[in-house]
Design a protein around this motif. Structure first.
Motif, short mmCIF file in Angstrom:
data_model
loop_
_atom_site.label_atom_id
_atom_site.label_comp_id
_atom_site.label_asym_id
_atom_site.label_seq_id
_atom_site.Cartn_x
_atom_site.Cartn_y
_atom_site.Cartn_z
N ILE A 276 -14.32 20.69 67.33
CA ILE A 276 -13.87 21.00 68.67
C ILE A 276 -13.93 19.68 69.41
N GLU A 277 -12.82 19.30 70.02
CA GLU A 277 -12.78 18.03 70.73
C GLU A 277 -12.14 18.26 72.09
N MET A 278 -12.82 17.75 73.13
CA MET A 278 -12.28 17.91 74.48
C MET A 278 -12.85 16.86 75.42
N PHE A 279 -12.16 16.67 76.51
CA PHE A 279 -12.65 15.80 77.57
C PHE A 279 -13.41 16.66 78.57
N CYS A 280 -14.57 16.20 78.95
CA CYS A 280 -15.41 16.88 79.95
C CYS A 280 -15.82 15.84 80.98
N SER A 281 -15.46 16.09 82.22
CA SER A 281 -15.80 15.15 83.28
C SER A 281 -16.48 15.90 84.42
N PRO A 282 -17.78 15.67 84.55
CA PRO A 282 -18.64 14.81 83.75
C PRO A 282 -18.96 15.46 82.40
N LEU A 283 -19.53 14.68 81.50
CA LEU A 283 -19.81 15.15 80.15
C LEU A 283 -20.65 16.41 80.12
N GLU A 284 -21.51 16.59 81.10
CA GLU A 284 -22.37 17.78 81.17
C GLU A 284 -21.56 19.07 81.24
N ASN A 285 -20.28 18.98 81.54
CA ASN A 285 -19.44 20.17 81.62
C ASN A 285 -19.20 20.83 80.26
N PHE A 286 -19.71 20.23 79.20
CA PHE A 286 -19.62 20.90 77.89
C PHE A 286 -20.52 22.14 77.86
N LYS A 287 -21.57 22.14 78.68
CA LYS A 287 -22.58 23.20 78.61
C LYS A 287 -22.02 24.60 78.81
N PRO A 288 -21.22 24.86 79.86
CA PRO A 288 -20.72 26.22 80.04
C PRO A 288 -19.73 26.69 78.97
N VAL A 289 -19.16 25.76 78.21
CA VAL A 289 -18.20 26.16 77.17
C VAL A 289 -18.76 25.96 75.76
N PHE A 290 -20.03 25.67 75.65
CA PHE A 290 -20.63 25.41 74.34
C PHE A 290 -20.52 26.63 73.43
N GLU A 291 -20.92 27.79 73.89
CA GLU A 291 -20.88 29.00 73.04
C GLU A 291 -19.44 29.33 72.65
N ARG A 292 -18.52 29.21 73.60
CA ARG A 292 -17.12 29.47 73.28
C ARG A 292 -16.62 28.45 72.26
N SER A 293 -17.08 27.23 72.36
CA SER A 293 -16.69 26.19 71.41
C SER A 293 -17.18 26.52 70.00
N ILE A 294 -18.43 26.98 69.89
CA ILE A 294 -18.96 27.40 68.58
C ILE A 294 -18.12 28.54 68.01
N ARG A 295 -17.81 29.51 68.85
CA ARG A 295 -17.01 30.65 68.38
C ARG A 295 -15.62 30.19 67.92
N ALA A 296 -14.98 29.32 68.68
CA ALA A 296 -13.66 28.82 68.31
C ALA A 296 -13.73 28.05 66.99
N LEU A 297 -14.76 27.26 66.84
CA LEU A 297 -14.95 26.51 65.61
C LEU A 297 -15.05 27.46 64.42
N ASN A 298 -15.81 28.52 64.58
CA ASN A 298 -15.97 29.50 63.50
C ASN A 298 -14.68 30.27 63.23
N VAL A 299 -13.89 30.54 64.26
CA VAL A 299 -12.60 31.19 64.05
C VAL A 299 -11.68 30.28 63.25
N ALA A 300 -11.68 29.00 63.57
CA ALA A 300 -10.84 28.06 62.83
C ALA A 300 -11.25 27.99 61.37
N VAL A 301 -12.55 27.94 61.12
CA VAL A 301 -13.06 27.89 59.74
C VAL A 301 -12.68 29.18 59.00
#
Length: 134
Positions: A96-121
């Motif tokens: 999962i690759e994305m721009f987050c400004s500021p970088l801390e903005n990854f936090k609210p989408v972390f769980e969704r990112s894990i789920r998307a990664l698992n869907v892709a796999v």
């Protein structure tokens, strides 16, 4: 922010979420979830880039399988938002690759990112298991 500070931020977040992360010798953050090993790769040259990786989840044993894996990777990447599936030497990785400004903005989408990664796999694996005509 610097590589050390980025790694520490990811590390602290994962601890707060109940993980037991490690910072490896390259300064990247490794953690386990449901028996899988994930990495957050730290980019010291880009303070707004977030990359979550599930490495080496599929082994490529021959050229026929490589061709099939490349097609399945394209399929999984196209089907799943934000996810990329790709070959690295004789293995397949997903990220999962994305721009987050500021970088801390990854936090609210972390769980969704894990789920998307698992869907892709999962999409990749399903495509790889489909019978092929010889």
């Amino acid at each position: 922010m610097g590589k050390y500070n980025q790694a520490q931020m990811f590390f602290d977040f994962l601890v707060s979420e109940g993980y037991r992360p490690e910072i490896d010798e390259d300064g990247d953050v490794l953690f386990r979830r449901e028996g899988r090993v994930y990495l957050i790769l730290v980019d010291e040259d880009d303070d707004e880039f977030f990359r979550l990786v599930f490495p080496n989840f599929w082994s490529i044993d021959n050229e026929f399988e490589r061709e099939k894996a490349e097609k399945a990777a394209l399929y999984a990447s196209a089907k799943t938002k934000v996810a990329k599936v790709f070959t690295v030497r004789d293995n397949v990785w997903a990220s999962i690759e994305m721009f987050c400004s500021p970088l801390e903005n990854f936090k609210p989408v972390f769980e969704r990112s894990i789920r998307a990664l698992n869907v892709a796999v999962q999409s990749f694996a399903e495509k790889m298991r489909e019978p092929t005509d010889l």
